[in-house]
Write a protein that holds these residues in place. Structure first.
Motif, mmCIF file in Angstrom:
data_model
loop_
_atom_site.group_PDB
_atom_site.id
_atom_site.type_symbol
_atom_site.label_atom_id
_atom_site.label_comp_id
_atom_site.label_asym_id
_atom_site.label_seq_id
_atom_site.Cartn_x
_atom_site.Cartn_y
_atom_site.Cartn_z
ATOM 1 N N LEU A 1 0.821 -1.148 -0.075
ATOM 2 C CA LEU A 1 0.156 -0.190 0.031
ATOM 3 C C LEU A 1 0.980 1.417 0.001
ATOM 4 N N ASP A 2 2.090 1.141 -0.151
ATOM 5 C CA ASP A 2 3.081 2.064 -0.332
ATOM 6 C C ASP A 2 3.352 2.954 0.923
ATOM 7 N N MET A 3 3.105 2.238 1.933
ATOM 8 C CA MET A 3 3.417 2.859 3.315
ATOM 9 C C MET A 3 5.010 3.047 3.667
ATOM 10 N N ALA A 4 5.479 4.014 4.180
ATOM 11 C CA ALA A 4 6.583 4.309 4.896
ATOM 12 C C ALA A 4 7.043 3.466 5.825
ATOM 13 N N LEU A 5 8.348 3.043 6.274
ATOM 14 C CA LEU A 5 8.597 2.470 7.530
ATOM 15 C C LEU A 5 7.968 3.112 8.740
ATOM 16 N N ASP A 6 8.117 4.444 8.800
ATOM 17 C CA ASP A 6 7.701 5.120 9.797
ATOM 18 C C ASP A 6 6.170 4.795 10.066
ATOM 19 N N GLU A 7 5.540 4.789 8.945
ATOM 20 C CA GLU A 7 3.951 4.630 9.197
ATOM 21 C C GLU A 7 3.759 3.221 9.495
ATOM 22 N N ILE A 8 4.340 2.333 9.159
ATOM 23 C CA ILE A 8 4.553 0.626 9.480
ATOM 24 C C ILE A 8 4.720 0.518 11.017
ATOM 25 N N ARG A 9 5.881 1.378 11.328
ATOM 26 C CA ARG A 9 6.364 1.279 12.484
ATOM 27 C C ARG A 9 5.086 1.558 13.648
ATOM 28 N N ALA A 10 4.489 2.806 13.217
ATOM 29 C CA ALA A 10 3.393 3.244 14.067
ATOM 30 C C ALA A 10 2.236 2.324 13.967
ATOM 31 N N LEU A 11 1.785 1.758 12.888
ATOM 32 C CA LEU A 11 0.484 0.836 12.809
ATOM 33 C C LEU A 11 1.175 -0.543 14.019
ATOM 34 N N LEU A 12 2.201 -0.730 13.540
ATOM 35 C CA LEU A 12 2.701 -1.818 14.541
ATOM 36 C C LEU A 12 2.601 -1.639 15.804
ATOM 37 N N ALA A 13 2.885 -0.533 16.291
ATOM 38 C CA ALA A 13 2.738 -0.025 17.829
ATOM 39 C C ALA A 13 1.484 -0.148 18.211
ATOM 40 N N VAL A 14 0.595 0.159 17.430
ATOM 41 C CA VAL A 14 -1.092 0.101 17.696
ATOM 42 C C VAL A 14 -1.339 -1.312 17.825
ATOM 43 N N ARG A 15 -0.965 -2.096 16.734
ATOM 44 C CA ARG A 15 -1.081 -3.492 16.732
ATOM 45 C C ARG A 15 -0.721 -4.215 17.959
ATOM 46 N N ASP A 16 0.327 -3.721 18.397
ATOM 47 C CA ASP A 16 1.134 -4.352 19.641
ATOM 48 C C ASP A 16 0.291 -4.062 20.890
ATOM 49 N N ALA A 17 -0.514 -3.288 20.982
ATOM 50 C CA ALA A 17 -1.051 -2.643 22.109
ATOM 51 C C ALA A 17 -2.713 -2.801 21.977
ATOM 52 N N PRO A 18 -3.174 -4.232 21.864
ATOM 53 C CA PRO A 18 -4.558 -4.431 21.123
ATOM 54 C C PRO A 18 -5.894 -3.718 21.988
ATOM 55 N N ASP A 19 -5.273 -3.140 23.143
ATOM 56 C CA ASP A 19 -6.371 -2.490 24.005
ATOM 57 C C ASP A 19 -6.455 -1.037 23.604
ATOM 58 N N GLN A 20 -5.336 -0.455 22.794
ATOM 59 C CA GLN A 20 -5.460 0.897 22.478
ATOM 60 C C GLN A 20 -6.478 1.374 21.442
ATOM 61 N N ARG A 21 -7.103 2.575 21.472
ATOM 62 C CA ARG A 21 -7.977 2.868 20.553
ATOM 63 C C ARG A 21 -7.114 3.001 19.187
ATOM 64 N N CYS A 22 -7.954 2.848 18.051
ATOM 65 C CA CYS A 22 -7.426 3.026 16.689
ATOM 66 C C CYS A 22 -7.793 4.247 15.970
ATOM 67 N N GLY A 23 -7.902 5.515 16.703
ATOM 68 C CA GLY A 23 -7.913 6.696 16.073
ATOM 69 C C GLY A 23 -6.716 7.051 15.351
#
Length: 135
Positions: A56-78
């Motif tokens: 989806l042409d996401m940059a590594l920093d974007e992926i890193r941010a997504l992974l951080a949310v994914r790694d905290a499943p109770d966090q909100r996804c806003g």
């Protein structure tokens, strides 16, 4: 599984997997007694997630941010929604830039419709910044 098997199952090269480890997108794996990297299903799934994001042409920093949310499943996804909205906006800008580039290339292409000597090619003159009425 060892890194070679993980590479085969994900479509990544061994070097790409090591790159993602160095970039902090893939946690350092456990090591066997003989010091081989040992990967499991979580690393396989994480690399598949990364591959999908890269497609989806996401940059590594974007992926890193997504992974951080994914790694905290109770966090909100806003934050995920906002980031994706921003990525969509960036893609829209790039599409507009590419359309403008296409128009510019078509305009330049329209300058020369004949097979001429290179010295008389209006396209080459245009690209060189030469304005020549007879070309």
């Amino acid at each position: 599984m060892r890194i070679g098997e993980l590479a085969g199952r994900t479509g990544y090269t061994v070097e790409a997997i090591r790159h993602y480890e160095r970039a902090g997108l893939l946690p350092k794996p456990a090591r066997t007694a003989s010091n081989y990297r040992h990967y499991g299903q979580p690393q396989l799934e994480r690399l598949q997630f990364i591959r999908r994001c890269r497609s989806l042409d996401m940059a590594l920093d974007e992926i890193r941010a997504l992974l951080a949310v994914r790694d905290a499943p109770d966090q909100r996804c806003g934050a995920v929604n906002a980031m994706l909205d921003q990525h969509i906006t960036q893609v829209g800008r790039r599409i507009a830039e590419l359309r403008a580039l296409e128009r510019q290339l078509k305009d330049i292409r329209g300058l020369c419709g004949q097979d001429r000597a290179a010295r008389d090619c209006a396209i080459l003159h245009c690209l060189a910044g030469i304005s020549d009425q007879k070309a």
